[in-house]
Design a protein around this motif. Sequence first.
Motif, mmCIF file in Angstrom:
data_model
loop_
_atom_site.group_PDB
_atom_site.id
_atom_site.type_symbol
_atom_site.label_atom_id
_atom_site.label_comp_id
_atom_site.label_asym_id
_atom_site.label_seq_id
_atom_site.Cartn_x
_atom_site.Cartn_y
_atom_site.Cartn_z
ATOM 1 N N SER A 92 52.235 44.036 -85.978
ATOM 2 C CA SER A 92 51.981 43.603 -84.594
ATOM 3 C C SER A 92 50.639 44.163 -84.134
ATOM 4 O O SER A 92 50.598 45.150 -83.384
ATOM 5 C CB SER A 92 53.097 44.080 -83.658
ATOM 6 N N GLN A 145 50.045 44.945 -80.205
ATOM 7 C CA GLN A 145 50.879 45.808 -79.389
ATOM 8 C C GLN A 145 50.110 47.058 -78.964
ATOM 9 O O GLN A 145 49.177 47.491 -79.649
ATOM 10 C CB GLN A 145 52.159 46.202 -80.141
ATOM 11 N N ALA A 173 53.921 35.286 -84.728
ATOM 12 C CA ALA A 173 54.521 36.607 -84.915
ATOM 13 C C ALA A 173 55.110 36.747 -86.310
ATOM 14 O O ALA A 173 54.996 37.808 -86.942
ATOM 15 C CB ALA A 173 55.598 36.852 -83.857
ATOM 16 N N ARG A 206 53.888 39.411 -89.175
ATOM 17 C CA ARG A 206 54.887 40.315 -89.764
ATOM 18 C C ARG A 206 54.862 40.252 -91.286
ATOM 19 O O ARG A 206 54.899 41.284 -91.961
ATOM 20 C CB ARG A 206 56.280 39.944 -89.231
#
Length: 381
Positions: free
Chosen positions: A298, A301, A337, A341
């Motif tokens: 991520s 983040q 996403a 990942r």
Amino acid sequence: MHRFSHISLFSGAMGLDLGLEQAGFETLAFVELDPIARQTIHINLSRLGRNATVFEDVTQVTAQDLLDATNLRVGEVTLVSGGPPCQPFSTAGRRAAIQDPRGSLFRDFIRLIEGIRPRFFVMENVRGILSAAIRHRPIAERGKEARPLEPDELPGSAFQVILDEFTRLGYSYVYGLLNAANYGVPQIRERVIIIGSRDHEPVALPQPTHSRSGIGLPKWRTLREALANLSDPEPQFPPYPDSRLRFLQLIPEGGNWRNLPRELLPEAMGGALNSGGGKVGFYRRLAWDKPSPTITTSPAQKATDMCHPSELRPISVREAARIQGFPDDWIFYGSMADQYRQIGNAVPPRLGKAIGDSIVATIMGEKKATAIQTRLFELAS
């Protein structure tokens, strides 16, 4: 090039497999629980015109299932590789280690090695596996007044269980903490690698091809080299909210939260300001002329920022894949996403190739020695 048989466990997006295949292995079967990653495997195999069986749940797959899929018998597979899920061993987690159901998946790795009896195995994991305990005692329950740690609470006790299992199976092994940057990957990324030999052949960890200093070896590859000539006309990335952009625009190339004006730190960092740890990922901007830090799952983040060195955005999906070393035409299935990942969880293919090259060198060295011995015998006769 001679192709050696390979079975991949915990395959993910095939990062390790790609590297091993570049070294001369042919992956005949995959095992991957995540349906998104399985689709990535299927799509790329189809695109490359490849046929291979892809199994789902490693806990339900038997050694005979895998042997049937490869048309090989016990003892005929050259290599089995895989990295059981690493979350239980991460220093960022609760360190439940092998009591965690995911940690126990290494026992399925052991079970399949025992049933397939490959000539070699490769097992990879995070650095935290080296110090993980079988039973973790919280820090709050330690100290001078606390009772001594029990044997299964000692750092490294979980890793010793894994090594003991390989010994029980009759395999010799070498292991070490390898930094991908030392093998030409433009990224600081450490992984524990264990290479095992059924027949006690002198397999070794790969020798570094690059170094931080550049003395004696080429210098570590940089982000600038990694992204050179990348075609990414419509980069995929999640935009930063205005509340983050306000602070990120103050961060210089290669900097992080520590570069913010002191008076802004309480607002920018919130409760994290006075928490433990180095917090190096907060408001982190990459540097063009250094390797990337570890690609995360991520990169947008707050605690794992990977801001582009000269633009106010996270690195894109395709940039992350290029830093990891995936081919530019490699397709990652799923949402943005999902793609981040899969990329962040992968072993860099170039590190996989270095590992595979080391095993192939052992194989070819053995073959060369056998050929010489045969020739000497013929001459003597």
